[in-house]
Design a protein around this motif. Structure first.
Motif, PDB file in Angstrom:
ATOM      1  N   SER A 627       0.771  -1.141   0.054  1.00  6.60           N
ATOM      2  CA  SER A 627      -0.065   0.019   0.013  1.00  6.60           C
ATOM      3  C   SER A 627       1.077   1.160  -0.023  1.00  6.60           C
ATOM      4  O   SER A 627       0.643   2.250  -0.621  1.00  6.60           O
ATOM      5  N   TRP A 628       2.055   1.226   0.633  1.00 10.65           N
ATOM      6  CA  TRP A 628       2.945   2.388   1.026  1.00 10.65           C
ATOM      7  C   TRP A 628       3.338   2.700  -0.509  1.00 10.65           C
ATOM      8  O   TRP A 628       3.652   3.737  -1.055  1.00 10.65           O
ATOM      9  N   VAL A 629       3.675   1.684  -1.075  1.00  8.32           N
ATOM     10  CA  VAL A 629       4.805   1.627  -2.431  1.00  8.32           C
ATOM     11  C   VAL A 629       3.515   2.193  -3.685  1.00  8.32           C
ATOM     12  O   VAL A 629       3.954   3.055  -4.302  1.00  8.32           O
ATOM     13  N   ARG A 630       2.274   1.738  -3.564  1.00 13.73           N
ATOM     14  CA  ARG A 630       1.414   2.084  -4.390  1.00 13.73           C
ATOM     15  C   ARG A 630       0.937   3.630  -4.243  1.00 13.73           C
ATOM     16  O   ARG A 630       0.783   4.220  -5.212  1.00 13.73           O
ATOM     17  N   LEU A 631       0.722   4.106  -2.941  1.00 14.80           N
ATOM     18  CA  LEU A 631       0.253   5.561  -2.869  1.00 14.80           C
ATOM     19  C   LEU A 631       1.531   6.217  -3.134  1.00 14.80           C
ATOM     20  O   LEU A 631       1.409   7.258  -3.854  1.00 14.80           O
ATOM     21  N   GLY A 632       3.035   5.863  -3.040  1.00 13.14           N
ATOM     22  CA  GLY A 632       4.058   6.821  -3.444  1.00 13.14           C
ATOM     23  C   GLY A 632       4.063   6.621  -4.758  1.00 13.14           C
ATOM     24  O   GLY A 632       4.427   7.757  -5.526  1.00 13.14           O
ATOM     25  N   GLU A 640      -1.958   9.704   5.106  1.00 12.75           N
ATOM     26  CA  GLU A 640      -2.794   9.657   6.238  1.00 12.75           C
ATOM     27  C   GLU A 640      -4.436   9.590   5.983  1.00 12.75           C
ATOM     28  O   GLU A 640      -5.006   8.969   6.538  1.00 12.75           O
ATOM     29  N   ALA A 641      -4.509  10.204   4.873  1.00 14.65           N
ATOM     30  CA  ALA A 641      -5.946  10.096   4.213  1.00 14.65           C
ATOM     31  C   ALA A 641      -6.504   8.681   3.796  1.00 14.65           C
ATOM     32  O   ALA A 641      -7.495   8.039   3.973  1.00 14.65           O
ATOM     33  N   TYR A 642      -5.547   7.904   3.612  1.00 17.72           N
ATOM     34  CA  TYR A 642      -5.732   6.441   3.346  1.00 17.72           C
ATOM     35  C   TYR A 642      -5.426   5.510   4.239  1.00 17.72           C
ATOM     36  O   TYR A 642      -5.982   4.245   4.486  1.00 17.72           O
ATOM     37  N   THR A 643      -4.468   5.722   5.336  1.00 13.49           N
ATOM     38  CA  THR A 643      -4.035   4.907   6.266  1.00 13.49           C
ATOM     39  C   THR A 643      -4.775   4.912   7.467  1.00 13.49           C
ATOM     40  O   THR A 643      -5.069   4.070   8.075  1.00 13.49           O
ATOM     41  N   LEU A 644      -5.512   6.205   7.900  1.00 13.10           N
ATOM     42  CA  LEU A 644      -6.164   6.463   9.101  1.00 13.10           C
ATOM     43  C   LEU A 644      -7.290   5.619   8.921  1.00 13.10           C
ATOM     44  O   LEU A 644      -7.767   5.057  10.160  1.00 13.10           O
ATOM     45  N   TYR A 670      -3.170  -4.356  18.601  1.00  9.06           N
ATOM     46  CA  TYR A 670      -3.524  -3.001  18.114  1.00  9.06           C
ATOM     47  C   TYR A 670      -1.889  -2.480  17.466  1.00  9.06           C
ATOM     48  O   TYR A 670      -1.955  -1.502  16.540  1.00  9.06           O
ATOM     49  N   GLY A 671      -0.992  -3.541  17.182  1.00 10.03           N
ATOM     50  CA  GLY A 671       0.128  -3.306  16.563  1.00 10.03           C
ATOM     51  C   GLY A 671      -0.080  -3.061  14.980  1.00 10.03           C
ATOM     52  O   GLY A 671       0.466  -2.186  14.603  1.00 10.03           O
ATOM     53  N   PRO A 672      -0.613  -3.968  14.172  1.00 13.48           N
ATOM     54  CA  PRO A 672      -0.944  -3.523  12.820  1.00 13.48           C
ATOM     55  C   PRO A 672      -1.852  -2.327  12.773  1.00 13.48           C
ATOM     56  O   PRO A 672      -1.270  -1.506  11.683  1.00 13.48           O
ATOM     57  N   GLY A 673      -2.689  -2.016  13.435  1.00 15.91           N
ATOM     58  CA  GLY A 673      -3.340  -0.804  13.225  1.00 15.91           C
ATOM     59  C   GLY A 673      -2.581   0.702  13.331  1.00 15.91           C
ATOM     60  O   GLY A 673      -2.677   1.533  12.690  1.00 15.91           O
ATOM     61  N   LEU A 674      -1.801   0.436  14.522  1.00 15.26           N
ATOM     62  CA  LEU A 674      -1.076   1.592  14.773  1.00 15.26           C
ATOM     63  C   LEU A 674       0.073   1.880  13.783  1.00 15.26           C
ATOM     64  O   LEU A 674       0.253   2.843  13.317  1.00 15.26           O
ATOM     65  N   ALA A 675       0.730   0.581  13.170  1.00  9.86           N
ATOM     66  CA  ALA A 675       1.873   0.848  12.623  1.00  9.86           C
ATOM     67  C   ALA A 675       1.374   1.220  11.139  1.00  9.86           C
ATOM     68  O   ALA A 675       2.316   1.848  10.365  1.00  9.86           O
ATOM     69  N   ALA A 676      -0.005   0.792  10.881  1.00 12.36           N
ATOM     70  CA  ALA A 676      -0.416   1.297   9.286  1.00 12.36           C
ATOM     71  C   ALA A 676      -0.402   2.944   9.267  1.00 12.36           C
ATOM     72  O   ALA A 676      -0.341   3.347   8.075  1.00 12.36           O
ATOM     73  N   THR A 677      -0.618   3.617  10.433  1.00 14.09           N
ATOM     74  CA  THR A 677      -0.392   5.012  10.040  1.00 14.09           C
ATOM     75  C   THR A 677       0.879   5.585  10.631  1.00 14.09           C
ATOM     76  O   THR A 677       1.208   6.765  10.180  1.00 14.09           O
TER      77      THR A 677
END
Length: 781
Positions: A627-632, A640-644, A670-677
């Motif tokens: 997802s990060w690579v795709r956003l970049g 944040e508009a996509y990760t939040l 909670y780890g995956p959710g926090l790391a995603a943003t």
């Protein structure tokens, strides 16, 4: 260790007792020294009883400074006398007439030669040895004086050779007459080394005659070493004989390499071989002499070959001679064991050296085939220059294989067969190349040799033989797969055959487990190499070939439950194939995002199995990275508009899980959710020159840190704290750079050194604090 006394009083008591013991010991030592002197004065024939802690004193001999000091004094006196004699002979000689000169030297020499006999009768052996050394030096000066006065016209070199022979005889007789002296006999042996080499040098003889002179002298030394029982003769004669033999054989070997086919060097080497065997025959402990004799004999046979030293046929001839030696020695009855073993060791050593000499030629013949790496599928692989020149080295490898595998060899039977098989395989692998066969024939022959090595690895029962054969098969397969890149058909044929063979090896049940594991890894590797080759054949761009590579890990994931004992190595190889796919797609970010997402799907599919649940974390990380690579790649500057939303949904799922399972870890909830943003925002912060994002991310991280500390949750505490620290470092970095630039250059190293000193001084305390912190974090959920 508990006592009724306070620590300070007990310490003072111990100090007083130690001081009292030291004083008592000093008194006893002084008293003992006085008693020893008193006893020697009153009754010197009675030895005092000495405590074991002190060296015993011999009866009848007063205490002295010890033999070491006596030897030093005697040696110093002998050296001074020798210097005086030299000074007199060389400097003051001309002030006396002929009669005075002769009388002085004769008197001094006679006195020095006669004195050791009287000294030995009195038991003064060390003094006698020192005087004998001076006497031997005086005889040398007598010889020099005789030449300078009585025989001035005689050639100096010839006179020196004759004088050395005469002195050797005189010193030997002197040593036999006075058997209590050690020096004369070794000196006679040393002087006996000079006559023949000096005579060969002064007569202008060539190197061959000099070699014969050295060998003849070595033969005399060997006779002395084996016939004379006295160690004073045996040891120096053996050492001198070994040295002169080595020099003589080195001379013969150098002459044979410089003039191939000459009989003179061959004769010298053959004589050296006979001498070595004769010494080993006479002396059971001289196995090294038999080894040297065997090596010299093989070198003598090789010297008769009319080929240059760099010729492969010369090497092959020497290995053939070694093979003949290994065959003939066991059939020769009556050989002593030391001679037989030494000759066998010599044959094995020559065979091993032949293999080492063949390795560069074999490598030189195989290296041109790797030119296919420069132009893949160009059908322009260069051939080795001068096809046929490497054939002698192929013959050498085959002969060495026969020598190593001969039943009477020195290696254990199993290791010998393994080494012989390696030599045969290498010879057959390189033979079609050096013979100049077509590329297709070379490829077919090398595939056959590789298959034979792989079959040997599967059928071998010993670990060493199996691993050796497997290593040879792997090396052959790698070389064939690389050289096959010269043509399309060759590439796919080689990869298919090699991959099929590796699959069969991995599935062969009776084989050793490590061999099967290696077959599985190689099978996955060849399949991975086939995938981009198919993509190139289809005209796909390099990044899109990564998608084809992912087919291999997908197949492994699908077949993993049926792979049995080779499942783990196959999965490790599949993971490596996935990493290769990521590298291939790195140049195109949309394709890279697709490859990462597909990798996450594969990890998620593997995580369905209970024993692979840990891959769920890898799947989540790959999805987030995709997802990060795709956003970049899409040019998004506000991730944040996509990760939040993703984080909110993931945190909600984690909250529900925690309510249903209070024992669940905060990392999994909670780890995956926090790391995603947090992680994408942190990456953007380091490239953001404005203040709103760092401020908001820092406040959010601070809230997470405080909330995690309040609730005792590890994931919010650590993720929030790490993010807060990274944001703080980002904000303070410009100011830190300015401050460091304004400081003197010596101050940062000084501060670093002071910090290290402080940390070192309080290391144990900091270690305890680190343990407490780790325990505190470990108690969190």
């Amino acid at each position: 260790m508990d006592t009724p006394l306070p620590p300070a009083e007990e310490l003072a008591l111990i100090d007083r007792e130690l001081a009292r013991l030291d004083a008592r010991r000093m008194y006893l030592l002084t008293r003992r020294e006085w008693l020893v002197r008193l006893l020697w004065q009153q009754a010197p024939a009675v030895a005092p009883t000495v405590a074991p802690a002190f060296p015993p004193v011999a009866p009848g001999v007063p205490p002295s400074t010890g033999p070491s000091a006596q030897n030093v004094l005697l040696t110093l006196g002998a050296v001074l006398l020798a210097v005086a004699a030299l000074a007199f002979t060389l400097v003051s000689w001309g002030s006396l007439g002929i009669g005075g000169r002769s009388a002085v030297l004769a008197l001094l020499t006679a006195a020095a030669l006669a004195a050791p006999a009287a000294l030995l009768r009195r038991g003064l052996r060390s003094t006698a040895e020192s005087v004998a050394g001076v006497a031997l030096l005086l005889t040398v000066l007598d010889a020099y004086a005789l030449h300078a006065v009585g025989l001035p016209g005689t050639d100096g070199g010839a006179y020196a050779a004759g004088a050395a022979a005469v002195l050797a005889g005189l010193w030997a007789g002197y040593g036999l007459a006075l058997r209590g002296l050690r020096l004369p006999l070794p000196a006679a042996v040393a002087a006996a080394q000079l006559p023949l080499p000096l005579a060969a040098a002064v007569t202008g003889a060539g190197p061959l005659a000099g070699g014969w002179a050295l060998l003849a002298t070595a033969a005399l030394d060997a006779a002395l070493a084996t016939a004379v029982p006295r160690r004073a003769v045996r040891l120096p004669a053996a050492a001198a004989g070994a040295l002169l033999t080595a020099l003589a054989l080195s001379t013969g070997l150098a002459l044979s390499l410089g003039a191939p086919g000459a009989a003179g060097p061959a004769g010298l080497l053959a004589a050296g071989a006979l001498l070595g065997v004769a010494v080993a025959w006479r002396e059971p402990r001289a196995r090294a002499a038999a080894v040297a004799g065997g090596l010299a004999g093989v070198a003598a046979v090789g010297a008769l070959v009319p080929a240059g030293p760099v010729s492969g046929w010369a090497v092959a001839a020497r290995v053939a001679a070694a093979l003949a030696l290994l065959v003939a020695v066991p059939r020769s009855g009556g050989l002593p064991e030391q001679v037989r073993r030494g000759l066998l060791w010599a044959g094995a050593a020559v065979s091993a050296l032949g293999v080492l000499a063949a390795v560069p030629a074999v490598a030189g013949a195989l290296l041109p085939g790797l030119g296919a790496l420069r132009e893949v599928w160009a059908a322009t692989t260069p051939r080795p220059a001068g096809a046929g020149q490497g054939i002698p080295y192929v013959v050498t490898l085959l002969l060495a294989a026969g020598a190593l595998a001969w039943p009477a060899g020195v290696l254990p039977r199993r290791e010998a067969r393994t080494a012989a098989a390696v030599c045969v395989g290498a010879a057959l692998f390189v033979a079609p190349v050096v013979a100049g066969l077509p590329v297709a024939a070379v490829l077919a022959a090398q595939l056959a040799v590789t298959a034979a090595a792989g079959a040997g690895a599967l059928r071998a029962t010993g670990r060493s033989a199996a691993f050796t054969a497997a290593g040879c098969a792997a090396a052959g397969a790698l070389y064939v797969s690389l050289t096959a890149l010269d043509g399309r058909l060759a590439t796919f044929a080689a990869l298919a055959l090699l991959g099929a063979g590796c699959v069969l090896g991995a599935a062969y049940g009776p084989a050793l487990r490590p061999v099967r594991a290696g077959g599985a890894v190689c099978a996955v590797g060849f399949a991975t190499a086939t995938a981009p080759a198919l993509g190139a054949l289809a005209g796909l761009a390099v990044p899109w070939r990564a998608v084809a590579v992912l087919a291999v890990p997908a197949l492994v994931v699908a077949l993993a439950p049926r792979l049995g004992p080779v499942r783990v190595p196959a999965e490790v190889a599949a993971g490596t194939a996935g990493a290769l796919a990521v590298l291939l797609a790195a140049g195109d970010r949309p394709v890279l995002a697709l490859v990462l997402a597909l990798g996450g799907v594969l990890c998620a599919g593997a995580a369905v199995r209970r024993e692979r649940r840990a891959l769920g974390w890898a799947a989540g990380a790959l999805f987030v990275a995709a997802s990060w690579v795709r956003l970049g790649a899409s040019g998004v500057t506000a991730p944040e508009a996509y990760t939040l939303p993703v984080s909110a949904l993931a945190l909600a799922v984690g909250l529900v899980r925690r309510r249903r399972d209070p024992a669940a870890s905060s990392w999994s909830a909670y780890g995956p959710g926090l790391a995603a943003t947090l992680l994408p925002s942190l990456v953007e912060v380091w490239g953001d020159a404005y203040w709103p994002r760092p401020l908001l991310l820092g406040l959010a991280a601070l809230a997470l840190t405080l909330g995690g500390a309040h609730r005792g949750l590890r994931a919010p505490l650590l993720l929030g704290g790490a993010t807060l620290a990274a944001v703080a470092v980002h904000e303070l970095a410009p100011y830190v750079v300015q401050v460091v630039g304004a400081l003197p250059r010596w101050l940062p190293p000084a501060l670093a050194g002071l910090l290290l000193l402080l940390v070192g001084a309080t290391y144990e305390k900091r270690l305890r604090e680190a343990r407490r912190l780790r325990e505190a974090i470990g108690r969190l959920r």
